[in-house]
Design a protein around this motif. Structure first.
Motif, PDB file in Angstrom:
ATOM      1  N   MET A 128      80.185  19.776  28.592  1.00  0.00           N
ATOM      2  CA  MET A 128      80.169  18.463  27.998  1.00  0.00           C
ATOM      3  C   MET A 128      81.503  17.801  28.307  1.00  0.00           C
ATOM      4  O   MET A 128      82.556  18.305  27.944  1.00  0.00           O
ATOM      5  CB  MET A 128      79.964  18.570  26.490  1.00  0.00           C
ATOM      6  N   MET A 129      81.442  16.676  28.997  1.00  0.00           N
ATOM      7  CA  MET A 129      82.634  15.955  29.420  1.00  0.00           C
ATOM      8  C   MET A 129      82.817  14.719  28.535  1.00  0.00           C
ATOM      9  O   MET A 129      81.885  13.945  28.367  1.00  0.00           O
ATOM     10  CB  MET A 129      82.518  15.536  30.881  1.00  0.00           C
ATOM     11  N   ARG A 130      84.030  14.564  27.991  1.00  0.00           N
ATOM     12  CA  ARG A 130      84.337  13.422  27.133  1.00  0.00           C
ATOM     13  C   ARG A 130      85.535  12.673  27.704  1.00  0.00           C
ATOM     14  O   ARG A 130      86.527  13.265  28.101  1.00  0.00           O
ATOM     15  CB  ARG A 130      84.659  13.868  25.713  1.00  0.00           C
ATOM     16  N   SER A 188      93.500   8.761  27.270  1.00  0.00           N
ATOM     17  CA  SER A 188      94.362   8.674  28.453  1.00  0.00           C
ATOM     18  C   SER A 188      93.604   8.172  29.680  1.00  0.00           C
ATOM     19  O   SER A 188      94.213   7.849  30.686  1.00  0.00           O
ATOM     20  CB  SER A 188      94.946  10.060  28.758  1.00  0.00           C
ATOM     21  N   GLY A 189      92.266   8.152  29.582  1.00  0.00           N
ATOM     22  CA  GLY A 189      91.454   7.746  30.727  1.00  0.00           C
ATOM     23  C   GLY A 189      90.924   8.916  31.526  1.00  0.00           C
ATOM     24  O   GLY A 189      90.118   8.741  32.438  1.00  0.00           O
ATOM     25  N   ASN A 190      91.382  10.120  31.215  1.00  0.00           N
ATOM     26  CA  ASN A 190      90.920  11.316  31.919  1.00  0.00           C
ATOM     27  C   ASN A 190      89.676  11.892  31.234  1.00  0.00           C
ATOM     28  O   ASN A 190      89.476  11.713  30.046  1.00  0.00           O
ATOM     29  CB  ASN A 190      92.020  12.381  31.934  1.00  0.00           C
ATOM     30  N   TRP A 191      88.893  12.606  32.000  1.00  0.00           N
ATOM     31  CA  TRP A 191      87.734  13.312  31.470  1.00  0.00           C
ATOM     32  C   TRP A 191      88.151  14.724  31.087  1.00  0.00           C
ATOM     33  O   TRP A 191      88.902  15.373  31.798  1.00  0.00           O
ATOM     34  CB  TRP A 191      86.619  13.350  32.507  1.00  0.00           C
ATOM     35  N   PHE A 192      87.653  15.184  29.942  1.00  0.00           N
ATOM     36  CA  PHE A 192      88.006  16.502  29.418  1.00  0.00           C
ATOM     37  C   PHE A 192      86.734  17.279  29.113  1.00  0.00           C
ATOM     38  O   PHE A 192      85.813  16.758  28.490  1.00  0.00           O
ATOM     39  CB  PHE A 192      88.841  16.340  28.138  1.00  0.00           C
ATOM     40  N   ASN A 193      86.682  18.516  29.557  1.00  0.00           N
ATOM     41  CA  ASN A 193      85.551  19.390  29.259  1.00  0.00           C
ATOM     42  C   ASN A 193      85.716  19.925  27.846  1.00  0.00           C
ATOM     43  O   ASN A 193      86.638  20.690  27.571  1.00  0.00           O
ATOM     44  CB  ASN A 193      85.484  20.541  30.260  1.00  0.00           C
ATOM     45  N   GLU A 194      84.809  19.528  26.959  1.00  0.00           N
ATOM     46  CA  GLU A 194      84.869  19.990  25.567  1.00  0.00           C
ATOM     47  C   GLU A 194      84.324  21.398  25.402  1.00  0.00           C
ATOM     48  O   GLU A 194      84.479  21.989  24.344  1.00  0.00           O
ATOM     49  CB  GLU A 194      84.116  19.028  24.657  1.00  0.00           C
ATOM     50  N   GLY A 226      82.629  18.808  36.886  1.00  0.00           N
ATOM     51  CA  GLY A 226      82.358  17.937  35.745  1.00  0.00           C
ATOM     52  C   GLY A 226      83.199  16.676  35.767  1.00  0.00           C
ATOM     53  O   GLY A 226      82.703  15.577  35.495  1.00  0.00           O
ATOM     54  N   GLN A 227      84.467  16.813  36.105  1.00  0.00           N
ATOM     55  CA  GLN A 227      85.346  15.643  36.182  1.00  0.00           C
ATOM     56  C   GLN A 227      84.910  14.709  37.305  1.00  0.00           C
ATOM     57  O   GLN A 227      84.872  13.486  37.133  1.00  0.00           O
ATOM     58  CB  GLN A 227      86.791  16.092  36.381  1.00  0.00           C
ATOM     59  N   SER A 228      84.556  15.266  38.445  1.00  0.00           N
ATOM     60  CA  SER A 228      84.132  14.453  39.581  1.00  0.00           C
ATOM     61  C   SER A 228      82.836  13.703  39.274  1.00  0.00           C
ATOM     62  O   SER A 228      82.723  12.501  39.546  1.00  0.00           O
ATOM     63  CB  SER A 228      83.955  15.356  40.808  1.00  0.00           C
ATOM     64  N   VAL A 229      81.859  14.397  38.713  1.00  0.00           N
ATOM     65  CA  VAL A 229      80.585  13.770  38.360  1.00  0.00           C
ATOM     66  C   VAL A 229      80.810  12.661  37.340  1.00  0.00           C
ATOM     67  O   VAL A 229      80.271  11.559  37.457  1.00  0.00           O
ATOM     68  CB  VAL A 229      79.589  14.821  37.817  1.00  0.00           C
ATOM     69  N   SER A 230      81.619  12.943  36.339  1.00  0.00           N
ATOM     70  CA  SER A 230      81.891  11.959  35.288  1.00  0.00           C
ATOM     71  C   SER A 230      82.592  10.721  35.848  1.00  0.00           C
ATOM     72  O   SER A 230      82.247   9.593  35.479  1.00  0.00           O
ATOM     73  CB  SER A 230      82.727  12.589  34.173  1.00  0.00           C
ATOM     74  N   ASP A 231      83.566  10.914  36.730  1.00  0.00           N
ATOM     75  CA  ASP A 231      84.251   9.779  37.359  1.00  0.00           C
ATOM     76  C   ASP A 231      83.266   8.892  38.116  1.00  0.00           C
ATOM     77  O   ASP A 231      83.295   7.665  37.997  1.00  0.00           O
ATOM     78  CB  ASP A 231      85.334  10.268  38.336  1.00  0.00           C
ATOM     79  N   LYS A 232      82.399   9.525  38.884  1.00  0.00           N
ATOM     80  CA  LYS A 232      81.429   8.759  39.679  1.00  0.00           C
ATOM     81  C   LYS A 232      80.417   8.022  38.801  1.00  0.00           C
ATOM     82  O   LYS A 232      80.122   6.846  39.026  1.00  0.00           O
ATOM     83  CB  LYS A 232      80.720   9.682  40.663  1.00  0.00           C
ATOM     84  N   ILE A 288      80.367   4.337  29.023  1.00  0.00           N
ATOM     85  CA  ILE A 288      79.890   5.639  28.566  1.00  0.00           C
ATOM     86  C   ILE A 288      81.079   6.592  28.532  1.00  0.00           C
ATOM     87  O   ILE A 288      81.887   6.636  29.455  1.00  0.00           O
ATOM     88  CB  ILE A 288      78.767   6.168  29.474  1.00  0.00           C
ATOM     89  N   PHE A 289      81.192   7.331  27.449  1.00  0.00           N
ATOM     90  CA  PHE A 289      82.356   8.200  27.288  1.00  0.00           C
ATOM     91  C   PHE A 289      81.975   9.666  27.108  1.00  0.00           C
ATOM     92  O   PHE A 289      82.821  10.511  26.861  1.00  0.00           O
ATOM     93  CB  PHE A 289      83.201   7.745  26.089  1.00  0.00           C
ATOM     94  N   LEU A 290      80.685   9.986  27.249  1.00  0.00           N
ATOM     95  CA  LEU A 290      80.239  11.361  27.048  1.00  0.00           C
ATOM     96  C   LEU A 290      79.103  11.678  28.019  1.00  0.00           C
ATOM     97  O   LEU A 290      78.128  10.929  28.107  1.00  0.00           O
ATOM     98  CB  LEU A 290      79.749  11.544  25.613  1.00  0.00           C
ATOM     99  N   PHE A 291      79.255  12.769  28.753  1.00  0.00           N
ATOM    100  CA  PHE A 291      78.204  13.245  29.646  1.00  0.00           C
ATOM    101  C   PHE A 291      77.959  14.722  29.380  1.00  0.00           C
ATOM    102  O   PHE A 291      78.901  15.510  29.301  1.00  0.00           O
ATOM    103  CB  PHE A 291      78.588  13.099  31.125  1.00  0.00           C
ATOM    104  N   GLY A 292      76.709  15.089  29.244  1.00  0.00           N
ATOM    105  CA  GLY A 292      76.314  16.485  29.201  1.00  0.00           C
ATOM    106  C   GLY A 292      75.749  16.828  30.571  1.00  0.00           C
ATOM    107  O   GLY A 292      74.743  16.266  30.984  1.00  0.00           O
TER     108      GLY A 292
END
Length: 111
Positions: A1-3, A7-13, A62-68, A76-80
């Motif tokens: 789960m990426m949130r 800071s603008g970065n994606w973080f794996n929860e 996860g970070q790459s997918v979320s950025d794209k 959107i701020f959350l991706f599973g």
């Protein structure tokens, strides 16, 4: 789960691993699959060094997918991200969800 962080970065929860019942291929919990930590899920198949590399690779994916996807769906701020690992531990993206499985993640991680 990426949130998305402030800071603008994606973080794996966290990871929620799922394993099918013996002899089955369906990992869905409602269909008899079992929730596992990422460590428990891949430990039987790789050594500790490989496990760390796989986890780092999954975080990077996860970070790459979320950025794209964020570029396509601003706000959107959350991706599973559902990812399967093949017998060579190569990751395959199954689907990406914008709704939260946070309760299952919290339960598995003991939060």
């Amino acid at each position: 789960m990426m949130r998305k962080q402030h800071s603008g970065n994606w973080f794996n929860e966290g990871f929620v691993g799922r394993a099918a019942q013996p002899g089955k291929i369906v990992t869905n919990i409602r269909s008899g699959g079992t929730a596992l930590s990422i460590d428990d899920l891949i430990r039987p198949y790789v050594n500790e060094r490989s496990k760390r590399k796989i986890i780092a690779s999954l975080n990077q994916l996860g970070q790459s997918v979320s950025d794209k996807l964020e570029r396509l769906y601003p706000g959107i701020f959350l991706f599973g991200i559902d990812i399967g690992l093949d017998q060579n531990m190569k990751p395959w993206i199954i689907e990406v969800n914008t709704t939260s499985a946070r309760q299952r993640l919290s339960k598995l991680l003991g939060c």
